[in-house]
Design a protein around this motif. Structure first.
Motif, PDB file in Angstrom:
ATOM      1  N   ARG A  23      60.076  44.865  -8.899  1.00 41.71           N
ATOM      2  CA  ARG A  23      59.249  43.659  -8.794  1.00 41.71           C
ATOM      3  C   ARG A  23      59.993  42.566  -8.046  1.00 41.71           C
ATOM      4  NH1 ARG A  23      59.080  42.239 -13.945  1.00 41.71           N
ATOM      5  NH2 ARG A  23      57.483  43.804 -14.347  1.00 41.71           N
ATOM      6  N   LYS A  24      61.266  42.353  -8.378  1.00 38.21           N
ATOM      7  CA  LYS A  24      62.066  41.327  -7.720  1.00 38.21           C
ATOM      8  C   LYS A  24      62.204  41.611  -6.230  1.00 38.21           C
ATOM      9  CE  LYS A  24      64.841  40.124 -11.815  1.00 38.21           C
ATOM     10  NZ  LYS A  24      66.197  40.155 -12.419  1.00 38.21           N
ATOM     11  N   GLU A  25      62.484  42.857  -5.898  1.00 36.24           N
ATOM     12  CA  GLU A  25      62.655  43.218  -4.493  1.00 36.24           C
ATOM     13  C   GLU A  25      61.368  43.031  -3.697  1.00 36.24           C
ATOM     14  OE1 GLU A  25      64.288  47.089  -4.021  1.00 36.24           O
ATOM     15  OE2 GLU A  25      65.974  46.745  -5.386  1.00 36.24           O
ATOM     16  N   ILE A  26      60.245  43.462  -4.280  1.00 42.09           N
ATOM     17  CA  ILE A  26      58.975  43.368  -3.558  1.00 42.09           C
ATOM     18  C   ILE A  26      58.567  41.907  -3.370  1.00 42.09           C
ATOM     19  CG2 ILE A  26      56.500  43.863  -3.723  1.00 42.09           C
ATOM     20  CD1 ILE A  26      57.207  46.519  -5.040  1.00 42.09           C
ATOM     21  N   LEU A  27      58.731  41.093  -4.411  1.00 41.39           N
ATOM     22  CA  LEU A  27      58.357  39.685  -4.285  1.00 41.39           C
ATOM     23  C   LEU A  27      59.239  38.957  -3.280  1.00 41.39           C
ATOM     24  CD1 LEU A  27      57.518  38.649  -7.959  1.00 41.39           C
ATOM     25  CD2 LEU A  27      55.935  38.907  -6.032  1.00 41.39           C
ATOM     26  N   ALA A  28      60.518  39.343  -3.216  1.00 41.77           N
ATOM     27  CA  ALA A  28      61.405  38.717  -2.238  1.00 41.77           C
ATOM     28  C   ALA A  28      60.993  39.061  -0.811  1.00 41.77           C
ATOM     29  CB  ALA A  28      62.847  39.156  -2.495  1.00 41.77           C
ATOM     30  N   LYS A  29      60.528  40.295  -0.615  1.00 38.79           N
ATOM     31  CA  LYS A  29      60.154  40.743   0.721  1.00 38.79           C
ATOM     32  C   LYS A  29      58.719  40.377   1.074  1.00 38.79           C
ATOM     33  CE  LYS A  29      60.520  44.800   3.707  1.00 38.79           C
ATOM     34  NZ  LYS A  29      60.938  46.231   3.788  1.00 38.79           N
ATOM     35  N   TYR A  30      57.838  40.391   0.055  1.00 38.81           N
ATOM     36  CA  TYR A  30      56.420  40.121   0.279  1.00 38.81           C
ATOM     37  C   TYR A  30      55.918  39.056  -0.699  1.00 38.81           C
ATOM     38  CZ  TYR A  30      56.705  44.600   2.759  1.00 38.81           C
ATOM     39  OH  TYR A  30      57.068  45.627   3.601  1.00 38.81           O
ATOM     40  N   GLU A  32      53.656  37.068  -0.502  1.00 44.11           N
ATOM     41  CA  GLU A  32      52.198  36.907  -0.503  1.00 44.11           C
ATOM     42  C   GLU A  32      51.529  37.687  -1.629  1.00 44.11           C
ATOM     43  OE1 GLU A  32      53.093  40.034   2.820  1.00 44.11           O
ATOM     44  OE2 GLU A  32      54.045  38.294   1.870  1.00 44.11           O
ATOM     45  N   ILE A  33      52.286  38.603  -2.253  1.00 45.53           N
ATOM     46  CA  ILE A  33      51.729  39.352  -3.377  1.00 45.53           C
ATOM     47  C   ILE A  33      51.409  38.424  -4.553  1.00 45.53           C
ATOM     48  CG2 ILE A  33      52.445  40.970  -5.208  1.00 45.53           C
ATOM     49  CD1 ILE A  33      53.366  42.869  -3.076  1.00 45.53           C
ATOM     50  N   LYS A  34      52.100  37.300  -4.637  1.00 48.02           N
ATOM     51  CA  LYS A  34      51.812  36.349  -5.718  1.00 48.02           C
ATOM     52  C   LYS A  34      50.364  35.879  -5.670  1.00 48.02           C
ATOM     53  CE  LYS A  34      56.539  34.536  -6.173  1.00 48.02           C
ATOM     54  NZ  LYS A  34      57.386  33.316  -6.068  1.00 48.02           N
ATOM     55  N   ALA A  35      49.781  35.860  -4.476  1.00 46.70           N
ATOM     56  CA  ALA A  35      48.395  35.415  -4.339  1.00 46.70           C
ATOM     57  C   ALA A  35      47.406  36.386  -4.979  1.00 46.70           C
ATOM     58  CB  ALA A  35      48.055  35.234  -2.858  1.00 46.70           C
ATOM     59  N   LEU A  36      47.869  37.623  -5.248  1.00 44.09           N
ATOM     60  CA  LEU A  36      46.996  38.604  -5.894  1.00 44.09           C
ATOM     61  C   LEU A  36      46.925  38.409  -7.396  1.00 44.09           C
ATOM     62  CD1 LEU A  36      48.146  41.836  -3.986  1.00 44.09           C
ATOM     63  CD2 LEU A  36      46.225  40.325  -3.438  1.00 44.09           C
ATOM     64  N   MET A  37      47.842  37.639  -7.944  1.00 42.22           N
ATOM     65  CA  MET A  37      47.860  37.405  -9.384  1.00 42.22           C
ATOM     66  C   MET A  37      46.731  36.442  -9.760  1.00 42.22           C
ATOM     67  SD  MET A  37      51.987  36.970  -9.879  1.00 42.22           S
ATOM     68  CE  MET A  37      53.110  38.236  -9.302  1.00 42.22           C
ATOM     69  N   GLY A  38      46.301  36.554 -10.992  1.00 44.98           N
ATOM     70  CA  GLY A  38      45.231  35.680 -11.452  1.00 44.98           C
ATOM     71  C   GLY A  38      44.007  36.470 -11.864  1.00 44.98           C
ATOM     72  N   PRO A  39      43.000  35.786 -12.379  1.00 43.98           N
ATOM     73  CA  PRO A  39      41.838  36.484 -12.948  1.00 43.98           C
ATOM     74  C   PRO A  39      40.974  37.181 -11.911  1.00 43.98           C
ATOM     75  CG  PRO A  39      41.492  34.100 -12.945  1.00 43.98           C
ATOM     76  CD  PRO A  39      42.913  34.326 -12.536  1.00 43.98           C
ATOM     77  N   ASP A  40      40.281  38.217 -12.367  1.00 39.52           N
ATOM     78  CA  ASP A  40      39.288  38.916 -11.569  1.00 39.52           C
ATOM     79  C   ASP A  40      37.922  38.313 -11.899  1.00 39.52           C
ATOM     80  OD1 ASP A  40      37.427  40.609 -10.494  1.00 39.52           O
ATOM     81  OD2 ASP A  40      38.038  42.390 -11.621  1.00 39.52           O
ATOM     82  N   CYS A 271      41.587  45.586  -9.910  1.00 43.67           N
ATOM     83  CA  CYS A 271      40.844  45.625  -8.650  1.00 43.67           C
ATOM     84  C   CYS A 271      41.719  45.308  -7.443  1.00 43.67           C
ATOM     85  CB  CYS A 271      39.653  44.667  -8.720  1.00 43.67           C
ATOM     86  SG  CYS A 271      40.110  42.919  -8.852  1.00 43.67           S
ATOM     87  N   ARG A 272      42.866  44.651  -7.663  1.00 39.96           N
ATOM     88  CA  ARG A 272      43.734  44.269  -6.536  1.00 39.96           C
ATOM     89  C   ARG A 272      44.995  45.128  -6.427  1.00 39.96           C
ATOM     90  NH1 ARG A 272      43.366  38.319  -8.597  1.00 39.96           N
ATOM     91  NH2 ARG A 272      41.188  37.819  -8.102  1.00 39.96           N
ATOM     92  N   LEU A 273      45.177  46.076  -7.341  1.00 39.72           N
ATOM     93  CA  LEU A 273      46.385  46.901  -7.296  1.00 39.72           C
ATOM     94  C   LEU A 273      46.472  47.754  -6.028  1.00 39.72           C
ATOM     95  CD1 LEU A 273      46.733  47.976 -11.038  1.00 39.72           C
ATOM     96  CD2 LEU A 273      48.129  46.318  -9.772  1.00 39.72           C
ATOM     97  N   PRO A 274      45.349  48.273  -5.478  1.00 42.30           N
ATOM     98  CA  PRO A 274      45.478  48.986  -4.201  1.00 42.30           C
ATOM     99  C   PRO A 274      46.058  48.120  -3.087  1.00 42.30           C
ATOM    100  CG  PRO A 274      43.377  49.492  -5.232  1.00 42.30           C
ATOM    101  CD  PRO A 274      43.991  48.388  -6.047  1.00 42.30           C
ATOM    102  N   MET A 275      45.848  46.815  -3.149  1.00 41.16           N
ATOM    103  CA  MET A 275      46.404  45.923  -2.132  1.00 41.16           C
ATOM    104  C   MET A 275      47.916  45.823  -2.276  1.00 41.16           C
ATOM    105  SD  MET A 275      43.448  42.971  -2.263  1.00 41.16           S
ATOM    106  CE  MET A 275      44.178  42.010  -0.920  1.00 41.16           C
ATOM    107  N   VAL A 276      48.419  45.909  -3.516  1.00 41.55           N
ATOM    108  CA  VAL A 276      49.871  45.925  -3.729  1.00 41.55           C
ATOM    109  C   VAL A 276      50.472  47.134  -3.029  1.00 41.55           C
ATOM    110  CG1 VAL A 276      51.714  46.124  -5.447  1.00 41.55           C
ATOM    111  CG2 VAL A 276      49.716  44.683  -5.913  1.00 41.55           C
ATOM    112  N   LYS A 277      49.865  48.292  -3.244  1.00 39.14           N
ATOM    113  CA  LYS A 277      50.366  49.508  -2.604  1.00 39.14           C
ATOM    114  C   LYS A 277      50.297  49.411  -1.084  1.00 39.14           C
ATOM    115  CE  LYS A 277      49.831  54.531  -2.608  1.00 39.14           C
ATOM    116  NZ  LYS A 277      49.760  54.701  -1.149  1.00 39.14           N
ATOM    117  N   LYS A 278      49.240  48.795  -0.585  1.00 37.83           N
ATOM    118  CA  LYS A 278      49.087  48.675   0.865  1.00 37.83           C
ATOM    119  C   LYS A 278      50.126  47.730   1.459  1.00 37.83           C
ATOM    120  CE  LYS A 278      45.644  47.555   4.416  1.00 37.83           C
ATOM    121  NZ  LYS A 278      44.239  47.130   4.677  1.00 37.83           N
ATOM    122  N   ILE A 279      50.366  46.603   0.801  1.00 39.80           N
ATOM    123  CA  ILE A 279      51.315  45.620   1.317  1.00 39.80           C
ATOM    124  C   ILE A 279      52.744  46.144   1.251  1.00 39.80           C
ATOM    125  CG2 ILE A 279      52.340  43.345   0.881  1.00 39.80           C
ATOM    126  CD1 ILE A 279      49.552  42.438  -0.079  1.00 39.80           C
ATOM    127  N   ALA A 280      53.106  46.727   0.097  1.00 43.95           N
ATOM    128  CA  ALA A 280      54.489  47.192  -0.118  1.00 43.95           C
ATOM    129  C   ALA A 280      54.544  48.716  -0.060  1.00 43.95           C
ATOM    130  CB  ALA A 280      55.005  46.673  -1.457  1.00 43.95           C
TER     131      ALA A 280
END
Length: 322
Positions: A23-30, A32-40, A271-280
């Motif tokens: 998690r630390k490594e991905i957030l440091a590199k990407y 923008e993944i923080k924008a995926l957090m929050g309610p659906d 609903c946004r987890l596929p975007m995590v895989k796509k970004i990282a």
């Protein structure tokens, strides 16, 4: 998947769970993944539709013969109910209304619980926190089978029986491994649930109640969707304790199959987890994963090297409660 041997104990490791560092490594590199957090914003409407669909089904099955009650419980109602348990899983991470509306999330989980027939949501929330915080933690992560389960359910026939009995172990294991005091929310969950059960019984009789509860139990046992229980953390390849599934059943299960991504980022809704895989992508594409939950169940039963003992365990220090 490499050399396999019959297991007579869990896989004990003395390292931290891998998700924190990744998690630390991905957030440091990407970042923008923080924008995926929050309610659906759609979750509450989808779940509400499923709940009312099951109430309609209760009316439709009230005059069916018992064989059709159990058929539709397994083929349809149980699929909806299992999907609702996974919606409750998402809601337990506050993704229905956000972290600032914790009580709304808890109450909505109780509402999502109604077709399941038995109180579940409040107890699940209480223990699921530990599953993430102490993944594989001895006497802390109640998702880990007991020593008796690992010792006894070690042949194909016994492992098949264990799958049928999985709802029983799933509900009773926490009381043995890590008992906790009953909370007010659990009492509220039970009162609401049994009140709705009673109303359904008074309106339409016993058959709709059996339809709901039988569907819940049957589809948590030997059923394609229940393959996720085994797929998520059972060690099919030495050294890997969490696996994702990228097959079509994610459409019915709020993307619970994206399980590595979920443990890396629990606050991101399914609903946004596929975007995590796509970004990282470079962090996930080369990790072992599953393509079929049915194949997972088959391998679990008939592969001698896989069974209830096929779990990573570690000793964890208790975190200070805030």
């Amino acid at each position: 998947m490499g050399n396999r041997v019959t297991r007579d104990d869990f896989e004990w490791v003395y390292t931290e769970q891998p998700h924190t560092q990744r998690r630390k490594e991905i957030l440091a590199k990407y970042p923008e993944i923080k924008a995926l957090m929050g309610p659906d914003p759609h979750l509450k409407w989808v779940v509400s539709g499923m709940v009312f669909m099951q109430f309609l089904a209760c009316y439709l099955v009230k005059d069916l013969s018992w064989k059709w009650i159990f058929f539709w419980a397994y083929a349809f109602g149980g699929c909806i109910n299992h999907s609702l348990t996974l919606a409750i899983h998402d809601i337990s991470h506050n993704v229905a209304f956000g972290n600032k509306q914790v009580k709304w999330n808890r109450w909505f989980a109780v509402f999502a619980n109604l077709p399941i027939g038995i109180p579940y949501s409040a107890s699940f929330k209480k223990y699921h926190i530990d599953h993430h915080r102490y993944l594989g933690g001895d006497n802390l992560d109640v998702d880990i089978p007991t020593d008796f389960e690992g010792w006894f359910f070690c042949t194909p026939l016994r492992k098949l029986l264990w799958l049928f009995l999985q709802p029983l172990f799933y509900s009773l294991r926490p009381l043995y491994v890590n008992p906790k005091a009953i909370t007010r929310m659990e009492i509220f969950n039970a009162l609401v649930q049994f009140s709705i059960d009673l109303i359904i019984y008074c309106l339409w009789g016993l058959k709709p109640i059996v339809y709901l509860i039988a569907g819940t139990i049957l589809c948590m046992g030997v059923h394609p969707i229940s393959g996720h229980f085994i797929a998520e953390h059972y060690m099919f390849l030495k050294g890997y304790e969490t696996y994702s599934y990228y097959g079509p059943l994610n459409c019915l299960t709020f993307n619970v199959g994206y399980h590595m991504e979920h443990h890396d980022f629990p606050s991101i809704p399914g609903c946004r987890l596929p975007m995590v895989k796509k970004i990282a992508a470079e962090y996930y594409d080369n990790l072992p994963h599953h393509q079929s939950w049915i194949r997972v169940l088959w391998d679990f039963v008939f592969d001698d090297s896989i069974g209830p003992y096929s779990r990573v365990k570690r000793l964890c220090k208790l975190a200070k409660e805030s």
